[in-house]
Structure formats: structure tokens, C-alpha cells
Write an enzyme that holds these catalytic residues in place. Structure first.
Site, PDB file in Angstrom:
ATOM      1  N   ASN A 117       8.416  -9.624  -1.992  1.00  0.00           N
ATOM      2  CA  ASN A 117       7.904 -10.780  -1.990  1.00  0.00           C
ATOM      3  C   ASN A 117       6.587 -10.981  -2.046  1.00  0.00           C
ATOM      4  O   ASN A 117       6.045 -12.293  -2.014  1.00  0.00           O
ATOM      5  CB  ASN A 117       8.801 -11.415  -0.728  1.00  0.00           C
ATOM      6  CG  ASN A 117       8.358 -11.180   0.478  1.00  0.00           C
ATOM      7  OD1 ASN A 117       7.468 -10.492   0.854  1.00  0.00           O
ATOM      8  ND2 ASN A 117       8.645 -12.103   1.594  1.00  0.00           N
ATOM      9  N   PHE A 170       0.706  -1.305   0.139  1.00  0.00           N
ATOM     10  CA  PHE A 170       0.102   0.025  -0.012  1.00  0.00           C
ATOM     11  C   PHE A 170       0.973   1.400  -0.074  1.00  0.00           C
ATOM     12  O   PHE A 170       0.926   2.174  -0.926  1.00  0.00           O
ATOM     13  CB  PHE A 170      -1.055  -0.041   1.356  1.00  0.00           C
ATOM     14  CG  PHE A 170      -1.542   1.227   1.677  1.00  0.00           C
ATOM     15  CD1 PHE A 170      -2.284   1.981   0.842  1.00  0.00           C
ATOM     16  CD2 PHE A 170      -1.544   1.583   3.219  1.00  0.00           C
ATOM     17  CE1 PHE A 170      -2.699   3.195   1.169  1.00  0.00           C
ATOM     18  CE2 PHE A 170      -2.099   2.833   3.577  1.00  0.00           C
ATOM     19  CZ  PHE A 170      -2.799   3.488   2.626  1.00  0.00           C
ATOM     20  N   ASP A 178      12.759 -11.676  -1.169  1.00  0.00           N
ATOM     21  CA  ASP A 178      12.480 -11.643   0.322  1.00  0.00           C
ATOM     22  C   ASP A 178      13.968 -10.741   0.980  1.00  0.00           C
ATOM     23  O   ASP A 178      15.129 -11.326   0.774  1.00  0.00           O
ATOM     24  CB  ASP A 178      12.520 -13.062   0.617  1.00  0.00           C
ATOM     25  CG  ASP A 178      12.333 -13.227   2.387  1.00  0.00           C
ATOM     26  OD1 ASP A 178      12.617 -12.013   3.203  1.00  0.00           O
ATOM     27  OD2 ASP A 178      12.077 -14.170   2.905  1.00  0.00           O
ATOM     28  N   VAL A 179      13.676  -9.882   1.508  1.00  0.00           N
ATOM     29  CA  VAL A 179      14.536  -8.919   2.129  1.00  0.00           C
ATOM     30  C   VAL A 179      15.359  -9.478   3.324  1.00  0.00           C
ATOM     31  O   VAL A 179      16.357  -8.718   3.560  1.00  0.00           O
ATOM     32  CB  VAL A 179      14.220  -7.350   2.273  1.00  0.00           C
ATOM     33  CG1 VAL A 179      13.897  -6.828   0.769  1.00  0.00           C
ATOM     34  CG2 VAL A 179      13.205  -7.282   3.244  1.00  0.00           C
ATOM     35  N   TYR A 226       5.367  -7.533  16.252  1.00  0.00           N
ATOM     36  CA  TYR A 226       5.340  -6.244  15.425  1.00  0.00           C
ATOM     37  C   TYR A 226       6.151  -5.033  16.228  1.00  0.00           C
ATOM     38  O   TYR A 226       7.081  -4.458  15.685  1.00  0.00           O
ATOM     39  CB  TYR A 226       4.100  -5.852  14.939  1.00  0.00           C
ATOM     40  CG  TYR A 226       4.200  -4.589  13.971  1.00  0.00           C
ATOM     41  CD1 TYR A 226       4.446  -4.670  12.814  1.00  0.00           C
ATOM     42  CD2 TYR A 226       3.311  -3.344  14.333  1.00  0.00           C
ATOM     43  CE1 TYR A 226       4.490  -3.797  11.766  1.00  0.00           C
ATOM     44  CE2 TYR A 226       3.281  -2.283  13.548  1.00  0.00           C
ATOM     45  CZ  TYR A 226       3.694  -2.689  12.232  1.00  0.00           C
ATOM     46  OH  TYR A 226       3.757  -1.477  11.372  1.00  0.00           O
ATOM     47  N   GLY A 236      22.237  -2.262   5.182  1.00  0.00           N
ATOM     48  CA  GLY A 236      24.000  -2.799   4.876  1.00  0.00           C
ATOM     49  C   GLY A 236      23.894  -2.348   3.487  1.00  0.00           C
ATOM     50  O   GLY A 236      24.849  -2.044   2.640  1.00  0.00           O
ATOM     51  N   TYR A 256      23.816   1.922  12.681  1.00  0.00           N
ATOM     52  CA  TYR A 256      24.094   2.127  11.303  1.00  0.00           C
ATOM     53  C   TYR A 256      24.400   3.745  11.216  1.00  0.00           C
ATOM     54  O   TYR A 256      25.474   4.113  10.643  1.00  0.00           O
ATOM     55  CB  TYR A 256      23.428   1.949  10.163  1.00  0.00           C
ATOM     56  CG  TYR A 256      23.660   0.320   9.709  1.00  0.00           C
ATOM     57  CD1 TYR A 256      23.344  -0.830  10.567  1.00  0.00           C
ATOM     58  CD2 TYR A 256      24.228   0.195   8.409  1.00  0.00           C
ATOM     59  CE1 TYR A 256      23.480  -2.006  10.002  1.00  0.00           C
ATOM     60  CE2 TYR A 256      24.628  -1.203   8.188  1.00  0.00           C
ATOM     61  CZ  TYR A 256      24.555  -2.238   8.913  1.00  0.00           C
ATOM     62  OH  TYR A 256      24.790  -3.440   8.588  1.00  0.00           O
ATOM     63  N   LYS A 308       9.852  -3.579  15.450  1.00  0.00           N
ATOM     64  CA  LYS A 308      10.004  -2.176  14.620  1.00  0.00           C
ATOM     65  C   LYS A 308      10.934  -1.525  15.608  1.00  0.00           C
ATOM     66  O   LYS A 308      11.729  -0.480  15.421  1.00  0.00           O
ATOM     67  CB  LYS A 308       8.808  -1.466  14.875  1.00  0.00           C
ATOM     68  CG  LYS A 308       7.881  -2.026  13.499  1.00  0.00           C
ATOM     69  CD  LYS A 308       8.440  -1.455  12.421  1.00  0.00           C
ATOM     70  CE  LYS A 308       7.451  -2.027  11.072  1.00  0.00           C
ATOM     71  NZ  LYS A 308       8.148  -1.581   9.696  1.00  0.00           N
ATOM     72  N   SER A 329       7.578  -5.078   5.479  1.00  0.00           N
ATOM     73  CA  SER A 329       6.764  -5.655   6.843  1.00  0.00           C
ATOM     74  C   SER A 329       5.399  -5.886   6.723  1.00  0.00           C
ATOM     75  O   SER A 329       4.711  -4.878   6.231  1.00  0.00           O
ATOM     76  CB  SER A 329       7.221  -4.722   7.968  1.00  0.00           C
ATOM     77  OG  SER A 329       6.592  -5.057   9.135  1.00  0.00           O
TER      78      SER A 329
HETATM   79  P1  NAD Z   1       1.510  -3.676   3.194  1.00  0.00           P
HETATM   80  O1  NAD Z   1       1.559  -4.937   3.751  1.00  0.00           O
HETATM   81  O2  NAD Z   1       0.550  -3.029   2.205  1.00  0.00           O
HETATM   82  O3  NAD Z   1       3.080  -3.439   2.431  1.00  0.00           O
HETATM   83  C1  NAD Z   1       4.068  -4.168   2.993  1.00  0.00           C
HETATM   84  C2  NAD Z   1       4.758  -4.484   2.007  1.00  0.00           C
HETATM   85  O4  NAD Z   1       5.915  -5.434   2.241  1.00  0.00           O
HETATM   86  C3  NAD Z   1       4.116  -5.735   1.214  1.00  0.00           C
HETATM   87  O5  NAD Z   1       4.167  -5.472  -0.066  1.00  0.00           O
HETATM   88  C4  NAD Z   1       4.927  -7.081   1.369  1.00  0.00           C
HETATM   89  O6  NAD Z   1       4.729  -8.022   0.481  1.00  0.00           O
HETATM   90  C5  NAD Z   1       6.224  -6.539   1.616  1.00  0.00           C
HETATM   91  N1  NAD Z   1       7.194  -7.422   2.465  1.00  0.00           N
HETATM   92  C6  NAD Z   1       6.780  -8.050   3.590  1.00  0.00           C
HETATM   93  N2  NAD Z   1       7.821  -8.589   4.141  1.00  0.00           N
HETATM   94  C7  NAD Z   1       8.722  -8.726   3.209  1.00  0.00           C
HETATM   95  C8  NAD Z   1       9.968  -9.370   2.875  1.00  0.00           C
HETATM   96  N3  NAD Z   1      10.430 -10.164   3.869  1.00  0.00           N
HETATM   97  N4  NAD Z   1      10.490  -9.226   1.743  1.00  0.00           N
HETATM   98  C9  NAD Z   1      10.300  -8.317   0.966  1.00  0.00           C
HETATM   99  N5  NAD Z   1       8.970  -7.909   0.804  1.00  0.00           N
HETATM  100  C10 NAD Z   1       8.456  -7.870   2.143  1.00  0.00           C
HETATM  101  O7  NAD Z   1       1.446  -2.569   4.351  1.00  0.00           O
HETATM  102  P2  NAD Z   1       1.610  -0.856   4.498  1.00  0.00           P
HETATM  103  O8  NAD Z   1       0.502  -0.380   5.280  1.00  0.00           O
HETATM  104  O9  NAD Z   1       1.961  -0.454   3.111  1.00  0.00           O
HETATM  105  O10 NAD Z   1       3.000  -0.660   5.216  1.00  0.00           O
HETATM  106  C11 NAD Z   1       4.247  -0.295   4.620  1.00  0.00           C
HETATM  107  C12 NAD Z   1       5.317  -0.029   5.805  1.00  0.00           C
HETATM  108  O11 NAD Z   1       4.747   0.816   6.894  1.00  0.00           O
HETATM  109  C13 NAD Z   1       5.512  -1.315   6.939  1.00  0.00           C
HETATM  110  O12 NAD Z   1       6.897  -1.462   7.228  1.00  0.00           O
HETATM  111  C14 NAD Z   1       4.711  -0.892   7.992  1.00  0.00           C
HETATM  112  O13 NAD Z   1       4.952  -1.458   9.029  1.00  0.00           O
HETATM  113  C15 NAD Z   1       4.708   0.623   7.919  1.00  0.00           C
HETATM  114  N6  NAD Z   1       3.294   1.349   8.703  1.00  0.00           N
HETATM  115  C16 NAD Z   1       2.402   1.501   8.097  1.00  0.00           C
HETATM  116  C17 NAD Z   1       1.273   2.055   8.792  1.00  0.00           C
HETATM  117  C18 NAD Z   1      -0.077   2.118   8.265  1.00  0.00           C
HETATM  118  O14 NAD Z   1      -1.058   2.949   8.609  1.00  0.00           O
HETATM  119  N7  NAD Z   1      -0.408   1.760   6.912  1.00  0.00           N
HETATM  120  C19 NAD Z   1       1.346   2.477  10.134  1.00  0.00           C
HETATM  121  C20 NAD Z   1       2.782   2.210  10.657  1.00  0.00           C
HETATM  122  C21 NAD Z   1       3.836   1.898   9.842  1.00  0.00           C
END
Ligand code: NAD
Ligand code: UDP
Length: 310
Positions: A33, A12, A57-58, A146, A103, A160, A150, A76
């Protein structure tokens, strides 16, 4: 032309950030991924010569040839349902993934920005939450996978910065919503909007007295972009400080959708934070950022996007 890597780039927020970076003149390499992401989020970029994508996968070593100027680490699971279903992957991407991603930035001499979260404050005892507050997190509760991932990711990012002199930034994102959220990701916006559009009962967890503050995605991305261009290294809250109860939020969605849905009450999930509102003084003072899209407009846009998809 500068090149940015966006991990979680098919998610998203990662996909909205990618759109903004392309508009700002960056070439963007998305890495994802698809564990919670969706190829449809970046489908519109497939013919863009400045965009490329690596399915990876990161938590595994990230090897990308060529110059990279900035790494945005967004990978994540992010919704409570997702990270409860994927506890180990969530811990791994926050820890191992947040070793590999900075890294990569260090190896390339690139800047680094981590998408952190208001969950670092846990069930907060300070309200509204300022960046100075250290939080009230239950490390062994279901949300701990979670929250602690974080918090570890923030600690790694600062390490880093301090020890490897990487130009790092930390954004603490508060509840953000908008088009491209997964309808079934369990977060309150897609849940309530989907239920309202289907005229089904709206599932309030607990009594609905818990509060949240909702930020529209374009506002959030603007704050993140400004942070990436700043020279500020401490965490910055980005979110909308207008706070409302979950019951008020449900009533707002029923009104805007014109739905006949009624409210239904289900048990409150363990450790669900009782209140949440960002103090955004730092974002304003350091970045000149504050949100401009009010809830009515943001929800109207979001509902219009969900309508044909329900
Ligand atoms: P989302 O689930 O739509 O996007 C997360 C993306 O990360 C997904 O496309 C998923 O496939 C990818 N991903 C997960 N693990 C992976 C891995 N090991 N290797 C490669 N790709 C991987 O969620 P989002 O709402 O877009 O969140 C994005 C980031 O923002 C996240 O880190 C989340 O913790 C942070 N965040 C979002 C919100 C919110 O309100 N949307 C609030 C706080 C923090
Ligand atoms: N919530 C709810 N009904 C739902 C989904 C969520 O009442 O169907 C509540 C949830 O208990 C929390 C708030 O809405 O208090 C926001 O939940 P979300 O999962 O969006 O994110 P959180 O802020 O908890 O990380």
C-alpha cells in the site's frame, strides 16, 4: 512455474526478495500500500511478464485468484521513525495483516514465511542473541508497537503451523542495509550516509556506545531464500555477527565517504537496545548460510547508490 506473493513488495527488502525470486524462476505478485514503500523500487520490473503488482492494504482481506505456492509476508513499517509515526498501522499489519497473509497461504496450500526481527529480543540481556532467548521487551514503551506486533506475528505463524499444518518459516532479521533504503527513513545507515555525503554533522544518539551488527541486503536475501526452501519451522536469526559501536560505525562512514562531517550527540531514544549481535549458528547448521559481504564492501556499494540521490 511456481508463484510467490510478496507483501511489502515495494519496500527495501521486499523488492530485493522479488528480484531474487524472479531469478530463481518464480512468478511474483507484489502486494503493497506504499505506506513506507516506493514504486521506484519495482519500476524496473514493469515490463517483466512474470511480475505483477496489487496495490492493497494487507490488513484488509487479501483475495488473489489462481495458484500460489508461497507467501512471503514482509509488509510492516520497519524503521523506528516510521513505526513511531504509524503506531496503529504497525500494530494492525503485525496482527490483522498476519492473520490475512497466513490465511491466504492456508487457502492456497502455500508455504509461508514471516519477516520477523531482532526487536523480538528487545533490549537483550543475553549476548549474542540466540533463537532460544525469549527477549526483554517493554510492551508499553514507544517501540512496543513494533516489537509486540512482531512477537504476535510469530505466535500467529506458529499457530498456523501447529493447528492448520501450514508450512511456515520465521526469519528474525538483524539490521540490514543496502540500496533502495529511503534516505529519510531515519535508520542509522541512510541517516549517517546522507549526513556524511552532505558534510553535515553526524547525529549520534546517546554516547554512541550502543552496538549493532550490519548485514548487507544480498546476504540477508540469500539466507531468507534458503530458509524458504528448507523444512525448518522454528525462528532463524539472519544477520551479520560483526558487531561495532554506533560511534565506530559513524567514523567508518566518514572515512569511506571522505567526508568532513563531525560527530554531534543527541539524546538516546527511549528503550534503544544497548547491544545487538546475532548468533547465527542455527542458520549455518540448518541452512549452510553465513554472510559473505563485509562491511567495507557493503557500505561502498550503498554509498555509491545514495550518492546521486542525496
Ligand atoms: P520498508 O518500509 O522498506 O518495507 C516495508 C513495506 O511494507 C513498504 O513497502 C510498505 O509500504 C509496506 N507495508 C506496510 N504496511 C502495509 C500494509 N498494511 N499493507 C501493505 N503493505 C504495507 O522496510 P524493510 O526494511 O524493507 O522491511 C521489510 C520487512 O522486514 C518488515 O516486515 C520489517 O519489519 C522486517 N525487518 C527489516 C529489517 C531491516 O533491517 N531492514 C530488520 C528487521 C525486520
Ligand atoms: N542512531 C543514531 N543516529 C541516527 C539514527 C540512529 O545514533 O541518526 C542509532 C540508534 O539510536 C540505534 C542505532 O543507531 O542505537 C540503530 O538505529 P536504527 O534506527 O537503524 O535501528 P534499530 O537497530 O534501533 O532498530
Amino acid at each position: 512455474m511456481k508463484t510467490a506473493v510478496v507483501t511489502g513488495g515495494a519496500g527495501f527488502l521486499g523488492s530485493h526478495l522479488t528480484d531474487r525470486l524472479l531469478k530463481e524462476g518464480f512468478a511474483v505478485i507484489g502486494v503493497d500500500n506504499f505506506i513506507t514503500g516506493n514504486p521506484a523500487n519495482v519500476e524496473h520490473l514493469k515490463d517483466n511478464k512474470n511480475y505483477s503488482f496489487i496495490e492493497q492494504d494487507v490488513t484488509k482481506y487479501i483475495d488473489i485468484p489462481g495458484d500460489i505456492n508461497f507467501v512471503f509476508h514482509f509488509a510492516s513499517p520497519a524503521s523506528p521513525i516510521d513505526y513511531l509515526e504509524l503506531p496503529i498501522q504497525t500494530l494492525k499489519v503485525g496482527s490483522l495483516g498476519t492473520h490475512n497473509a497466513p490465511g491466504l497461504a492456508k487457502a492456497k496450500g502455500a508455504g509461508f514465511l514471516i519477516a520477523s526481527t531482532s526487536e523480538c529480543y528487545g533490549d537483550p540481556l543475553v549476548h549474542p542473541q540466540t533463537e532460544e532467548y525469549w527477549g526483554n521487551v517493554n510492551p508499553i514503551g514507544p517501540r512496543g508497537v513494533y516489537d509486540e506486533a512482531k512477537r504476535f506475528a510469530e505466535a500467529m505463524t506458529m499457530a498456523y503451523h501447529r493447528y492448520h499444518k501450514v508450512d511456515t518459516k520465521i526469519v528474525r532479521i538483524f539490521n540490514t542495509y543496502g540500496p533502495r533504503m529511503r534516505l529519510k527513513d531515519g535508520r542509522v545507515v541512510p541517516a549517517f550516509v546522507g549526513q556524511a555525503l552532505r558534510n553535515e554533522p553526524i547525529t549520534i544518539f546517546g554516547e554512541g556506545t550502543q552496538t549493532r551488527s550490519f548485514c548487507y541486503c544480498s546476504d540477508l536475501i540469500d539466507g531468507i531464500y534458503k530458509l524458504s526452501q528448507s523444512d525448518f519451522h522454528e525462528p532463524v536469526n539472519i544477520g551479520n555477527p560483526v558487531e561495532l559501536t554506533i560511534k565506530e560505525f559513524a567514523e567508518r562512514i566518514i572515512r569511506i565517504t571522505g567526508s568532513s562531517s563531525k560527530l554531534t550527540y543527541l539524546p538516546l531514544p527511549t528503550d534503544d537496545p544497548k547491544q545487538r549481535r546475532p548468533d547465527i549458528t542455527r542458520a549455518w547448521q540448518r541452512l549452510g548460510w553465513k554472510p559473505v559481504i563485509d562491511l567495507e564492501k557493503g557500505l561502498t556499494e550503498t554509498i555509491a547508490w545514495f550518492k546521486p540521490r542525496v
